[in-house]
Scaffold this motif. Sequence first.
Motif, PDB file in Angstrom:
ATOM      1  N   ILE A 172      -3.005  11.021  10.731  1.00  0.00           N
ATOM      2  CA  ILE A 172      -2.260   9.733  10.026  1.00  0.00           C
ATOM      3  C   ILE A 172      -3.989   8.984  10.752  1.00  0.00           C
ATOM      4  N   GLY A 173      -4.462   8.515   9.319  1.00  0.00           N
ATOM      5  CA  GLY A 173      -5.338   7.292   9.617  1.00  0.00           C
ATOM      6  C   GLY A 173      -5.158   6.093   9.307  1.00  0.00           C
ATOM      7  N   LEU A 174      -5.010   4.864   9.802  1.00  0.00           N
ATOM      8  CA  LEU A 174      -5.046   3.974   9.731  1.00  0.00           C
ATOM      9  C   LEU A 174      -5.830   2.448   9.676  1.00  0.00           C
ATOM     10  N   PHE A 175      -6.387   2.325   8.022  1.00  0.00           N
ATOM     11  CA  PHE A 175      -7.605   1.016   8.317  1.00  0.00           C
ATOM     12  C   PHE A 175      -7.308   0.304   7.519  1.00  0.00           C
ATOM     13  N   ASP A 176      -8.287  -0.786   7.828  1.00  0.00           N
ATOM     14  CA  ASP A 176      -8.050  -2.572   7.985  1.00  0.00           C
ATOM     15  C   ASP A 176      -8.479  -2.132   6.193  1.00  0.00           C
ATOM     16  N   PRO A 177      -7.502  -3.029   5.176  1.00  0.00           N
ATOM     17  CA  PRO A 177      -8.766  -2.904   4.018  1.00  0.00           C
ATOM     18  C   PRO A 177      -9.388  -3.804   3.477  1.00  0.00           C
ATOM     19  N   SER A 178      -9.786  -4.564   4.205  1.00  0.00           N
ATOM     20  CA  SER A 178     -10.471  -5.835   4.355  1.00  0.00           C
ATOM     21  C   SER A 178     -12.177  -4.613   5.097  1.00  0.00           C
ATOM     22  N   THR A 179     -12.220  -4.822   6.198  1.00  0.00           N
ATOM     23  CA  THR A 179     -13.314  -4.307   6.775  1.00  0.00           C
ATOM     24  C   THR A 179     -13.477  -2.491   6.518  1.00  0.00           C
ATOM     25  N   LYS A 180     -12.367  -1.994   6.727  1.00  0.00           N
ATOM     26  CA  LYS A 180     -12.432  -0.524   5.728  1.00  0.00           C
ATOM     27  C   LYS A 180     -12.371   0.378   7.513  1.00  0.00           C
ATOM     28  N   LYS A 181     -12.205  -0.708   8.667  1.00  0.00           N
ATOM     29  CA  LYS A 181     -12.208   0.294   9.783  1.00  0.00           C
ATOM     30  C   LYS A 181     -11.143   1.156  10.451  1.00  0.00           C
ATOM     31  N   THR A 182     -11.322   1.533  11.523  1.00  0.00           N
ATOM     32  CA  THR A 182      -9.407   2.675  11.784  1.00  0.00           C
ATOM     33  C   THR A 182      -8.545   1.113  12.439  1.00  0.00           C
TER      34      THR A 182
END
Length: 313
Positions: free
Chosen positions: A52-62
Amino acid sequence: MASKITLRLANRSPKQPIKKLPPSIEVPANITIEDIKALIARKTGFSDHNRIGLFDPSTKKTLKNRKAEIGNEQAVVSTGELLVKDLGPQIAWKTVFLFEYFGPILFHLAVVALRPHLYAGAASTPLSRTQQLGLALFVGHFVKREYETLFVHRFSAATMPARNIFKNCFFYWTFSGALCAWEIYAPWSRAAAADGHDTSQLLAAVGTAIYLFGEVSNAVVHLNLAGLRSPGGTERKVPRGYGFSLVTCPNYMFEILSWVGVIIALQSWSTAVFIFFGAAQMYVWAKGKERAYRKEFPDTYKKKRFVLLPGLL
């Protein structure tokens, strides 16, 4: 800060969605990124939460720091959203390193053992003392790396995509393993003809001294870096101490120096090819680390002019 927060979950890759991904989850504000991964894995039927990878909704970075509390991720809290992606089958970083470094050991021992069958005339020309030295230098280096992987290094990321193990192993197994072993133990190599020549023996002694200095210095830096992070932790600190006043990554610098010692001792062109490409990759990594240190510790990190080799790179 609210004791509980509700987060909408959205697929990071709509073309490859996680089919059973729940629309939202309610979690404590102090839950860690790793615990959220475990929670989503249970709800979606994944046996390994590292997929499972989680990402910042603004930057799309992990969200890399698996020990960070979700309540401290401002973009996530303000939008109330998390991007989620299936990273595919994972493998532990420690396992990858162990495989990487085992290959060269295997190749060097195998070529020496099978030498009479690999080279014409090798049965009547035993290994020279310099070739025996080469075996000790190569095996010694990679045994040290195996030991450090098991007992010294502390990895911030738990796993990597399993498919990458082939890419990571290819370089070490091919260049420092197969290529170097094939050249160094050949009856026609410069190492084979070095015995009895005063100049070659002097080069072997000087090269070995440089190698030992590089290996010991590299180990000191690795111990220093390991001390910056608690066991199982992901925290980052400004590295200081032996070698860090010269370059961003003295561990890379001393490793290159160590291999320069091997080149001198064995007069080996294949080792030069190996470390040329290895140093090119280390330079890329070192530049990335310098940028990361300057960004993360703008007030306390002492900027370096050279990241890899003083006066050069």
